[in-house]
Design a protein around this motif. Sequence first.
Motif, short mmCIF file in Angstrom:
data_model
loop_
_atom_site.label_atom_id
_atom_site.label_comp_id
_atom_site.label_asym_id
_atom_site.label_seq_id
_atom_site.Cartn_x
_atom_site.Cartn_y
_atom_site.Cartn_z
N MET A 235 -37.59 16.68 24.77
CA MET A 235 -37.08 15.64 25.67
C MET A 235 -37.37 14.23 25.15
N ALA A 236 -38.46 14.09 24.41
CA ALA A 236 -38.83 12.75 23.95
C ALA A 236 -37.71 12.14 23.10
N PHE A 237 -36.95 12.98 22.42
CA PHE A 237 -35.92 12.46 21.51
C PHE A 237 -34.51 12.82 21.92
N TYR A 238 -34.36 13.80 22.80
CA TYR A 238 -33.01 14.29 23.11
C TYR A 238 -32.71 14.25 24.61
N SER A 239 -33.42 13.41 25.35
CA SER A 239 -33.15 13.38 26.79
C SER A 239 -32.09 12.35 27.14
N ARG A 240 -31.77 11.48 26.20
CA ARG A 240 -30.76 10.47 26.51
C ARG A 240 -29.57 10.63 25.57
N ARG A 241 -28.42 10.29 26.14
CA ARG A 241 -27.22 10.39 25.32
C ARG A 241 -27.14 9.21 24.37
N VAL A 242 -26.50 9.43 23.24
CA VAL A 242 -26.26 8.33 22.30
C VAL A 242 -25.55 7.21 23.05
N HIS A 243 -24.66 7.62 23.95
CA HIS A 243 -23.89 6.69 24.78
C HIS A 243 -24.79 5.76 25.62
N ASP A 244 -25.86 6.32 26.15
CA ASP A 244 -26.72 5.54 27.04
C ASP A 244 -27.58 4.53 26.28
N THR A 245 -27.78 4.78 24.99
CA THR A 245 -28.62 3.87 24.21
C THR A 245 -27.78 3.08 23.22
N CYS A 246 -26.47 3.17 23.36
CA CYS A 246 -25.58 2.53 22.39
C CYS A 246 -25.47 1.03 22.69
N LYS A 278 -18.19 10.83 20.24
CA LYS A 278 -18.79 11.87 21.06
C LYS A 278 -20.13 11.42 21.66
N GLY A 279 -20.42 10.13 21.55
CA GLY A 279 -21.65 9.59 22.13
C GLY A 279 -21.87 10.00 23.58
N PRO A 280 -20.82 9.98 24.42
CA PRO A 280 -21.03 10.33 25.83
C PRO A 280 -21.44 11.77 26.07
N THR A 281 -21.30 12.64 25.10
CA THR A 281 -21.69 14.03 25.33
C THR A 281 -22.76 14.48 24.34
N THR A 282 -23.40 13.52 23.68
CA THR A 282 -24.35 13.87 22.62
C THR A 282 -25.73 13.32 22.93
N TYR A 283 -26.72 14.21 22.84
CA TYR A 283 -28.09 13.81 23.14
C TYR A 283 -28.85 13.66 21.82
N ASN A 284 -29.27 12.43 21.56
CA ASN A 284 -30.01 12.17 20.32
C ASN A 284 -30.60 10.77 20.42
N GLY B 153 -19.33 18.96 37.32
CA GLY B 153 -19.38 17.51 37.45
C GLY B 153 -20.80 17.00 37.63
N PHE B 154 -21.54 17.63 38.54
CA PHE B 154 -22.90 17.15 38.78
C PHE B 154 -23.83 17.49 37.61
N ALA B 155 -23.53 18.57 36.89
CA ALA B 155 -24.34 18.86 35.69
C ALA B 155 -24.18 17.73 34.68
N MET B 156 -22.95 17.21 34.54
CA MET B 156 -22.75 16.09 33.62
C MET B 156 -23.38 14.81 34.15
N TYR B 157 -23.34 14.69 35.47
CA TYR B 157 -23.84 13.46 36.10
C TYR B 157 -25.37 13.42 36.12
N ALA B 158 -26.00 14.61 36.04
CA ALA B 158 -27.44 14.70 36.24
C ALA B 158 -28.23 13.78 35.31
N ASN B 159 -27.76 13.64 34.07
CA ASN B 159 -28.53 12.83 33.13
C ASN B 159 -28.45 11.34 33.42
N MET B 160 -27.60 10.95 34.38
CA MET B 160 -27.52 9.54 34.75
C MET B 160 -28.21 9.27 36.07
N SER B 161 -28.84 10.31 36.61
CA SER B 161 -29.33 10.17 37.97
C SER B 161 -30.72 10.76 38.10
#
Lengths: 390, 256
Positions: A235-246, A278-284, B153-161
């Motif tokens: 989780m320390a490295f893969y809990s956030r999407r590339v999208h969220d830290t872009c 694919k940032g919105p669906t990629t965790y890294n 939908g909520f599985a995808m949303y979970a990481n934002m919430s």
Amino acid sequence: METSIERAPSVDRDQTTIYEQLTARGVSRRDFLKFCGWMSACMGLGADGMAQIAEALETKKRIPVIWMHFQECTCCSESFIRSSHPIVADILLDKISLDYTETLMAPSGHQAEASLQDTIKKYHGEYLLCCEGSIPTAADGVYCCIGGKTAADIVREVAEGAKAVIAWGNCACSGCVQAAKPNPTSATPINKVITGKPIVNVQGCPPIAEVMAGVLVHLLTFDRIPQLDALGRPMAFYSRRVHDTCYRRPNYDAGLFVESFDDENARKGYCLYKVGCKGPTTYNSCGTIRWNGGVSFPIQSGHGCIGCSESNFWDAGPFYQRLSDFPGFGIETTADKVGLGLGAATIAGAAAHAVLTNIRKHHEIGEQPGESAAEAPPTPATDSHGKGGK
Amino acid sequence: MHATASSAGAPGFQRVYVWELPVRFYHWLNALCILVLTVTGFIIANPPAINTASEASFSYWFGTTRFIHFVTAYVFVFNFAFRIYWGFVGNQYADWKNFLPLRLAQFREVMSVLKVDILQSSNRPLLAVGHNALAYLTYFVMFLVFLFQVASGFAMYANMSDAWFPHLFTWMTPLFGGDAGLHFWHHLATWFFILFTLIHVYLVFYHDYVEGHGVLSSMAGGWKFLPSSALKSPDGKSWFGGAKAREADDKAGPVI
């Protein structure tokens, strides 16, 4: 300078602490603490994280490591030994801990096999097994054999005495390109071959060097497996999407998109969402730790993320399209094209049905005998049954 | 269209209160949610590049679109949950037991509807007070797609919430190999609603056009207008919405 460091390891590496070995090799206290602080920051530990890491390295002996290579390209090793910090690759793993690895070790042939068997026996239940590459299971695993044994046999044998298993990279975690359709060798990830051992999936093609180092340091410092996500990634490295830290994320929220790679919007650095990022669906951690010592990462260089830390990312393509192609309908058939086709068929079907209805049921449609206004009974005759037919 | 009714001059019709207010409320709120979710969903999947040459900090329209999608999803979920509740406390036409053709009578009605309304190999009138058994079954399938859309939908949303509710569905992600697979199937399932709506609206018009029982307006006022002769079945108190029609059918002989 180099030679003096090479000559230094006269200390017994099983009897001394990691810190003692580091200082014996010429690492200053200052550099050591810088490394601890840097690792702590990468792992996202709290303020006392650095002290915990320092204490662990000062008091603990090394972890013996067996590093296996199967179906892979060695880009994980390449990434790792190019870590921006020398302690990570040159010292922590290569010269202190590594007991067996095909690509970096000096022995070969029978000597190499002997050293593997020695390590398994001597450190049974203590060593860490690091795996690079997937395991072919088709045709009894003949597609990957080392020293006359199949990868599946080797990995099961070595894993049996391992304390924990680290699966490096997409190959070991989910099979990467060799597991893409049609997967001719039945390339299988490590966690589907080995059971009953804690397995850490360090995803990516390759994983970021600092992430690899961070996982090792975590195991060393806390003596336990880091917190993992649903897909076995730390989780320390893969809990956030590339999208969220872009750093381009504000453009996404503002609806500022690159439409093609040579347009004005690309030059302005808008979001690459519409050209298949694919940032919105990629965790890294690419958006935060970045690559090559924090120099850059794909999106910063103007190319969308291809999702290399996700399972089946080769089949989830095309890389330059937002959603995957719909399987079974040929190239460039998206879900929307299938949906539109079905929608058109539905409307055509409904229209045909409407025509059929007017033909087959024309006696029932429209005014029926006794229903013309002239024949209608005076109101309120129709209400004679009263209300509430519940 | 009933022989007895038409020969006697004006047919005797009875007003039947079929859809209670909560059911109608659910229906229209659900329809609105699906419309909003579909439109915002397609915008999210393929946003128009309407802004250019402006600073990102000036605008947040795409973020707002996503926000609307997520809020509507919550409304949709709780509205759906309410409908499930109403399947236990509502009237006989809203009852949850109608939705699965587990009884032989229901299964036979499904076959009858296929013959009379879809294939039109038979012209014999069918009368369902609530939905017909095939419609109930279709809505059951739709409910399953609802559940899938909610879970994915909520599985995808979970990481934002940080909220607990989306995290109830994180088990979906490994099943689809990651977020990309979830996005794909979530997107594909949206087309089910579009196709469903096309057929649903068409069939409502069809039934009103052919049968004239006011099914189109029944979802506004709750009443249907049904031949009183068909409603006067001996037991008159079956929980199964289509039972009376089936009894009428049996008296008239088998469907061809």
